[in-house]
Design a protein around this motif. Structure first.
Motif, PDB file in Angstrom:
ATOM      1  N   ALA A 254       0.889  -1.133  -0.056  1.00  0.00           N
ATOM      2  CA  ALA A 254      -0.072   0.075  -0.130  1.00  0.00           C
ATOM      3  C   ALA A 254       0.892   1.474  -0.092  1.00  0.00           C
TER       4      ALA A 254
ATOM      5  N   VAL B  23      -7.811  -7.220   7.750  1.00  0.00           N
ATOM      6  CA  VAL B  23      -7.993  -6.688   6.500  1.00  0.00           C
ATOM      7  C   VAL B  23      -7.343  -5.354   6.540  1.00  0.00           C
TER       8      VAL B  23
ATOM      9  N   SER C  81      -6.739  -2.160   3.999  1.00  0.00           N
ATOM     10  CA  SER C  81      -7.201  -1.587   2.780  1.00  0.00           C
ATOM     11  C   SER C  81      -6.768  -0.181   2.535  1.00  0.00           C
ATOM     12  N   ASP C  82      -6.523   0.267   1.441  1.00  0.00           N
ATOM     13  CA  ASP C  82      -6.102   1.583   1.030  1.00  0.00           C
ATOM     14  C   ASP C  82      -6.829   2.330   0.145  1.00  0.00           C
ATOM     15  N   ASN C  83      -6.872   3.814   0.244  1.00  0.00           N
ATOM     16  CA  ASN C  83      -7.562   4.440  -0.847  1.00  0.00           C
ATOM     17  C   ASN C  83      -6.696   4.832  -1.986  1.00  0.00           C
TER      18      ASN C  83
ATOM     19  N   ARG D 136      -8.671  -7.748  -3.374  1.00  0.00           N
ATOM     20  CA  ARG D 136      -9.641  -7.057  -4.017  1.00  0.00           C
ATOM     21  C   ARG D 136      -9.261  -5.680  -4.565  1.00  0.00           C
ATOM     22  N   SER D 137      -9.364  -5.282  -5.842  1.00  0.00           N
ATOM     23  CA  SER D 137      -8.882  -4.160  -6.394  1.00  0.00           C
ATOM     24  C   SER D 137      -9.163  -3.868  -7.865  1.00  0.00           C
TER      25      SER D 137
ATOM     26  N   GLY E  85      -8.795   1.653  -5.127  1.00  0.00           N
ATOM     27  CA  GLY E  85      -8.069   1.274  -4.113  1.00  0.00           C
ATOM     28  C   GLY E  85      -7.818  -0.220  -4.009  1.00  0.00           C
ATOM     29  N   THR E  86      -7.353  -0.720  -2.747  1.00  0.00           N
ATOM     30  CA  THR E  86      -7.037  -2.367  -2.777  1.00  0.00           C
ATOM     31  C   THR E  86      -7.343  -2.539  -1.412  1.00  0.00           C
ATOM     32  N   THR E  87      -8.075  -3.822  -1.299  1.00  0.00           N
ATOM     33  CA  THR E  87      -8.199  -4.285   0.044  1.00  0.00           C
ATOM     34  C   THR E  87      -7.565  -5.908   0.064  1.00  0.00           C
TER      35      THR E  87
ATOM     36  N   ARG F  19      -7.540  -9.226   2.450  1.00  0.00           N
ATOM     37  CA  ARG F  19      -8.080  -9.767   3.452  1.00  0.00           C
ATOM     38  C   ARG F  19      -7.354 -11.122   3.712  1.00  0.00           C
TER      39      ARG F  19
END
Ligand SMILES: Nc1ncnc2c1ncn2[C@@H]1O[C@H](COP(=O)(O)OP(=O)(O)OP(=O)(O)O)[C@@H](O)[C@H]1O
Ligand SMILES: [Mg+2]
Length: 412
Positions: free
Chosen positions: A326, A350, A352-354, A389-390, A395-397, A399
């Motif tokens: 990230a 988890v 996640s980034d924006n 997930r991206s 953004g990207t998550t 998990r």
């Protein structure tokens, strides 16, 4: 009366045969799920047909690369020993004889020989088969993407042993076997690629470590060494060693120590031994936020759990890679880390980034780096799962889900 009696017996016999074939299918499905390698898979299918299905002999042959090339015996079961397989293979491969096995393999369609005592050009090995007590046979193609790459042949000691429903079930079985072979090959190729990537990464990490030690700690120690020699010369001449020189040497020794700690922390985060996973994550996030200026928020819920050391280390290293991605790739202004326990038996992490996101199913060349593979491997290594997930500009998550009990987790 006699007619209906014999009809009834035939129906019972058909049902018995179908039941047996169903038993083979279900045993083969189990073999498919458990197969460790290709050789074991082939043998399991052949053996199931003989031991559960009651057929006399089953064998798998692979076609050569060229069209019309010889068949290669890959596995067999039943028939006492390999002599019969060798006889079938020898006849099947003589010149351009169109034996049943080769026809099935080349045409991609099943070939059934209902009675081997009736001469047929498709059975140049009929004498050897009859000599073993076999009276009928079926040759099924093995196909990948509709292209045949081998055959799966079964011999029975009854004439007319393969009726239409049985042929359909056995064709399904051959398709399952072909699918299993492709899956095992793909899995092996992926494992090999991962091993290669890991070796490359290890080599790169060793090179990086050598360079860091040489250019960083090595240079600082050299300066320290020179300074100490200077101080010694001064002391020898009974001159006072200037405080400024000693301060510089102390600074240099401190710098070398910091560099060494950074290297050893990179290799193995020792603070993991004293901190809980949540505190280690907080520690890493604080350090990263200070270094990069990115706003990083850590939240946790229901986190009263104890983790085995290996699970803790793998979770932390997977988290650290996701965080580092990230920071390095996302150009994010905000990163959120969430740690929680779900249904008392699994830990969810988890990250996640924006940021700018990326295409998780790129076409073309293989993976850019090793990090995402390692996250998956680390989660799988402790019976968990991970998913990413991206999509570009969304953004990207990442998990990560690991079991707190000994039961493997099937979905993240
Ligand atoms: N959070 C993210 N935001 C944007 N792109 C990402 C993110 N995470 C991964 N990527 C993209 O996926 C690629 C693969 O990531 P991966 O961690 O596997 O390799 P890497 O970071 O490039 O190299 P390595 O981890 O081996 O040092 C990255 O190069 C980057 O393009
Ligand atoms: Mg990475």
């Amino acid at each position: 009366m006699t007619d209906s009696h014999s009809q009834c017996r035939r129906t019972q016999e058909d049902l018995r045969r179908l039941g047996r074939t169903h038993a083979v299918l279900s045993r083969c499905n189990r073999s498919l799920a458990r197969a460790l390698d290709e050789r074991a898979l082939l043998y399991a299918f052949c053996a199931n047909l003989v031991e559960v299905g009651g057929y006399g002999f089953a064998w798998v042959g692979y076609a050569g690369e060229r069209r019309g090339a010889l068949l290669r015996l890959a596995s067999h079961a039943g028939g006492g020993d390999a002599t019969f397989a060798a006889a079938v293979l020898a006849c099947a491969n003589v010149g351009d004889r169109r034996s049943a096995c080769r026809v099935a393999c080349e045409s991609g369609a099943p070939v059934v020989l209902r009675d081997l005592s009736v001469p047929s050009a498709l059975a140049p090995w009929a004498d050897a088969a009859l000599g073993q007590g076999y009276r009928s046979m079926i040759a099924l193609p093995l196909r990948a993407d509709q292209a045949p790459f081998g055959n799966f042949s079964i011999f029975a000691d009854m004439p007319d042993a393969f009726d239409a429903p049985e042929v359909a079930l056995l064709a399904e079985l051959a398709d399952d076997l072909a699918f299993g072979i492709q899956t095992v090959r793909t899995r092996d190729a992926q494992a090999q690629q991962l091993r290669r990537l890991r070796n490359d990464a290890e080599r790169e990490a060793r090179g990086h470590l050598a360079a860091t030690l040489h250019d960083g700690v090595g240079q600082t120690m050299q300066a320290l060494n020179l300074g100490l020699k200077q101080a010694r010369t001064l002391a020898e001449c009974a001159a006072t060693v200037p405080v400024a020189l000693l301060d510089r040497l102390i600074d240099e020794a401190g710098e070398a120590l910091r560099e060494l700690r950074a290297v050893s922390c990179e290799l193995r985060p020792l603070f993991l031994e004293r901190l809980s996973l949540l505190d280690a994550i907080r520690h890493q996030c604080n350090e990263t936020a200070q270094r990069t200026g990115i706003s990083i928020r850590v939240s946790a819920a229901d986190c009263a759990f104890t983790l085995d050391d290996q699970v803790k280390e793998q979770c932390f290293l997977a988290f650290r890679e996701a965080l580092s991605n990230a920071v390095r790739h996302a150009a994010a202004s905000r990163i959120d880390v969430l740690l929680r326990v779900r249904t008392n038996d699994r830990l969810i992490l988890v990250i996640s980034d924006n940021g700018r996101g990326f295409d998780t199913h790129p076409t073309g060349a293989g993976p850019a780096g090793l990090g995402l593979c390692m996250i998956r491997e680390r989660a799988a290594g402790v019976h968990g799962r991970s998913c990413v997930r991206s999509s570009p500009s969304k953004g990207t998550t990442v998990r990560i889900c690991v079991p707190l009990t000994k039961d493997p987790i099937l979905c993240p």
